[in-house]
Each structure stands twice: as structure tokens, then as C-alpha cells.
Write an enzyme that holds these catalytic residues in place. Sequence first.
Site, PDB file in Angstrom:
ATOM      1  N   LEU B  90       0.820  -1.213   0.000  1.00 31.96           N
ATOM      2  CA  LEU B  90       0.000   0.000   0.000  1.00 31.96           C
ATOM      3  C   LEU B  90       0.848   1.255   0.000  1.00 31.96           C
ATOM      4  CD1 LEU B  90      -2.790  -1.017   2.534  1.00 31.96           C
ATOM      5  CD2 LEU B  90      -2.943  -0.953   0.053  1.00 31.96           C
ATOM      6  N   CYS B  91       1.887   1.225  -0.804  1.00 32.54           N
ATOM      7  CA  CYS B  91       2.696   2.433  -0.902  1.00 32.54           C
ATOM      8  C   CYS B  91       3.092   2.656  -2.354  1.00 32.54           C
ATOM      9  CB  CYS B  91       3.921   2.345   0.000  1.00 32.54           C
ATOM     10  SG  CYS B  91       4.781   0.778  -0.106  1.00 32.54           S
ATOM     11  N   GLY B  92       2.124   2.475  -3.248  1.00 34.25           N
ATOM     12  CA  GLY B  92       2.342   2.774  -4.652  1.00 34.25           C
ATOM     13  C   GLY B  92       3.432   1.914  -5.263  1.00 34.25           C
TER      14      GLY B  92
END
Lengths: 170, 325
Positions: B90-92
Site C-alpha cells: 500500500l505504498c504505490g
Amino acid sequence: MADDNPFQIELVTPERILLTGSASEVILRTGEGDVTFLAGHTPLVGTVEPGVVRVARPEGGVVKVAVHGGFVQVEQDVPAGSDAAGEGAGASGTRVTVLAGVAELAEEIDTERARVALEGAEPRVAELGGSARSSGEGDEPDAELVEAEAALRRAQVRLEASEATGTAGA
Amino acid sequence: MAGGQERILRRRIKSITSTQKITRAMELIAASQIVRAQSRIVASRPYLQGMTRIVLETALGDPVAAGRLLGTPETISKVAVLSVVADRGLCGGYNTSVFRATERLLAADEASGVEFRLFTVGKKAQGYFRFRGQPVERSFTGMSERPSFANAREVAAAVLAPFVNGEVDQVMIVSTRFLSAGSQRVEARQLLPLVDPRDAEQRAPHEDEPGSWSTAPEDGDRKSGYTEFEPDAAILLETLGPRAAETEIFAALLQATASELTARQRAMAAATDNAGELIKKYSRIMNRARQDTITTEIMEIVSGAEALRAGTGDDQGGLVIETRV
């Protein structure tokens, strides 16, 4: 006692600057023995053995720091205030930098905890050391023993630093 | 039937709303942690700089012994590669871009016949390389959120040992550099032998790049070489090398954390915005569906009434439509 000529001292750990400012005298133990640094000391690079580093402030008083191994560098002709230290580097242009992976100011040390750690480490070292000797494999350094000895030394250094503060009030 | 669609849409909007709440919370948490991560980078800088100064000084003291420890090795037959990613997703594209850079490095090594040993930091790396069938010598987890110097030591002990024992000629690190809040860059660089601070300046002209060897104070020429060494420079260098590399690893971990948080904040901000868009879009569709239903119902009632009236035969021949609903 301490020379009047102050110089710049910096005691740095990876997490923060532990101590900075001016000092009139710094005593620590290098790989080759105890050394006292005064202003104008020859440039030097050396290792710092685990032990207590004593920093005498020009305004009086000694700050004690428990250092668990590191390096020291003495430089000459450092322009005053070239670092964040800024304040009162003195005219000497000497700078002593101590780099330590782990270090604590004496007043920050939890004496009780260190004592407990010491009590825990001592029998462990004795036990591991004893078994290693009896099995006759003295050449192979036992990781556990090394670990226990390091813990013991850390506790000793901490206690030495913090207990010395208690008595060195005068 | 139309009513069913409305219900489905309402359910979907509700679910998007709660997702949006989560992404917004994650965005805010990441944003608040960035500040702390950044200040830790700043706090670690004096140590790194001091280390650079000492290494430089000592290297000048014994250039021969410094040979193996500084600069780029001429022949490389074996390397150790350390790849630093996050424990969480969840951090691109944060993790992916590090993986891509690592794969590129490994592919290049393979092409030139260099043997490599892979070490990783971050839980995400475990899964990724296992899936690819790429053996990992050792992987570390649980430190990407808040790396301590003890963590760095642990990693360093494993990664640097092969170099110290002479098993590998070079140690590389692939990680994300935190250049500023707005710019992070994935970089593969040499960890050991140490990059000579003197030529690092030419290679990386980033003046204020946080915590890098290139920020070495420019006092390289000031030294006149009468420095004492305790113990000898050659012995000193042996302990100094790994310590300096360990400091570099620590700086890399701190920067990776800050970059991860920035990437997460950005990704979660985008997700929150996107959720808002979706909610708007679905509300519009839902409202139309509801109106359609109402219109249809009215039509049904009207035509029903009309039909009833027609049935009584009371036809006045006109098209008078009178409805009371």
C-alpha cells in the site's frame, strides 16, 4: 587541573549528537591506552575502547559518558563554529570528535537496570566460559560467550559511568 | 428490477465510503510519521559525516592499505547485493521500483558472469523473490517501520561478512534515496569497498543530498599528513571499513523508511481522492436509477388509471389526462 584553553568536543552516535560544545580536557581509552586530550593535541585518529569518556568543561564540572566502542578523531585548525557546535569553540581551533555506535550520558543511565544486567551476565559468562574451557575448544570463539561477555562489559561500563557521577559532585 | 439496482449501488457506495475512511487514516498516519523519519535522517548525519572524515583521514595515512577498502575494485567476480524494501505494501510503486532496479542489477551481473549473493530487508522482498525462484541468502524483516542502529548492525554483520572474509569483491545496495519530500530515487550503489569521498563528489553532484558520502566536508586537501594513528592506519582501516559501511546501511534504512512513508502518503491520498470520485459517480447513477423508478411507477399508475377510465366507456373523445396520485 584542567587547562584554561577550551576546545571543541563532539560526541556523536548514529541516532543523535550526545554531547557538543567546548571542553578543556577529554580523557578516554584508545586501542593503545588511556589518552588525555588538551587543546592543541596533534591530529589523531584512533579507536575508542568500551569505557567511560570524561569531558571536563571549561566552566568546571566533568561530564561522563559511557561509550561502548567507537572512534575518535582530533583535528587542528578547524574554523570556529564550523559545526552546529558553534558556541565557544575557543581560539585553539582543536576539535575532538568521538563517534560511538552506542553511548549514554551518565545521568541517563538506569543504574538499577545495569546492575540487574550485570548480575545476569556474570554467572552466564562464568558458565559459558567454564564449559568452553572444559570441552577444550578454546580456539573457536563461542558466539554465545562473546555475546555474554559483551553484555557484561556494557553493564560494567554503564555502572562505572553512573556511579562515578554520584561521587564526583565536588 | 430497477429498485434492485438502486440497492446494489447504495451498498457499493457504503463500502467505498468506509474504504475511503481507511485510506484517509493511512494517509494521515504516514504524513505524521514522515516528519519523524526525516528528523531521524538529519540526526544521523553528523555521525555519517564524522565517519567520512575519519575514513578519509585514515586512508590518506596509509594509501596502500586503503586500496582494498576504497574505490572501485578492478576485477569483480563475486558480489553481495542488499535490496531494501518495505515490510508492508500500500505504498504505490515504492517496492516495485526497488525490485525492478535489483533485477536489473542481477541481470547485468549474470550477463557479465559475475556471481551474486542476494540479501534483502523487508517482508515484501521475501515474497517477491520466493515467487521468482530467486534464492535469497538472508532476509531481514520487521525493521522498515522504524529502523534502529542495532538493526543496521544486524544487517551489516550478515552482508559485510563475506566481504571481510574475502568471499566477495564488492557489496552493492539497492534502496530508495530520500532526496527531499518531493523527490526520492531508487539507486544501486557500491557499499564496499567504500566509495572514495574524494571522487564521489564528481560523480554525484547533489549538494545537499542527505546522509551521503558526497556530503563529505570539503577539507580533503587541508590534511597535511602528520596525523597519528592509534593503532596503525592499516589496522584501523580494517575495523573502520565495516563500521563505515554499517553507518551507510543505517543511513540507507532511514532514507528508505522516509521514502516508504512518502510513497504511502502519496498512494493513499490518491486512493482517497479516487474513492471520492467513485462515490460521486455512483451517487449520480443511483439517483438517476431512483428517479427512473419513480417515473416508471408514475407511468404505471397513470396508464392504469387511464385504462380503468377507458374500461367504464365514459369516453369523451379527448386526451384529457388527469391524474391524482
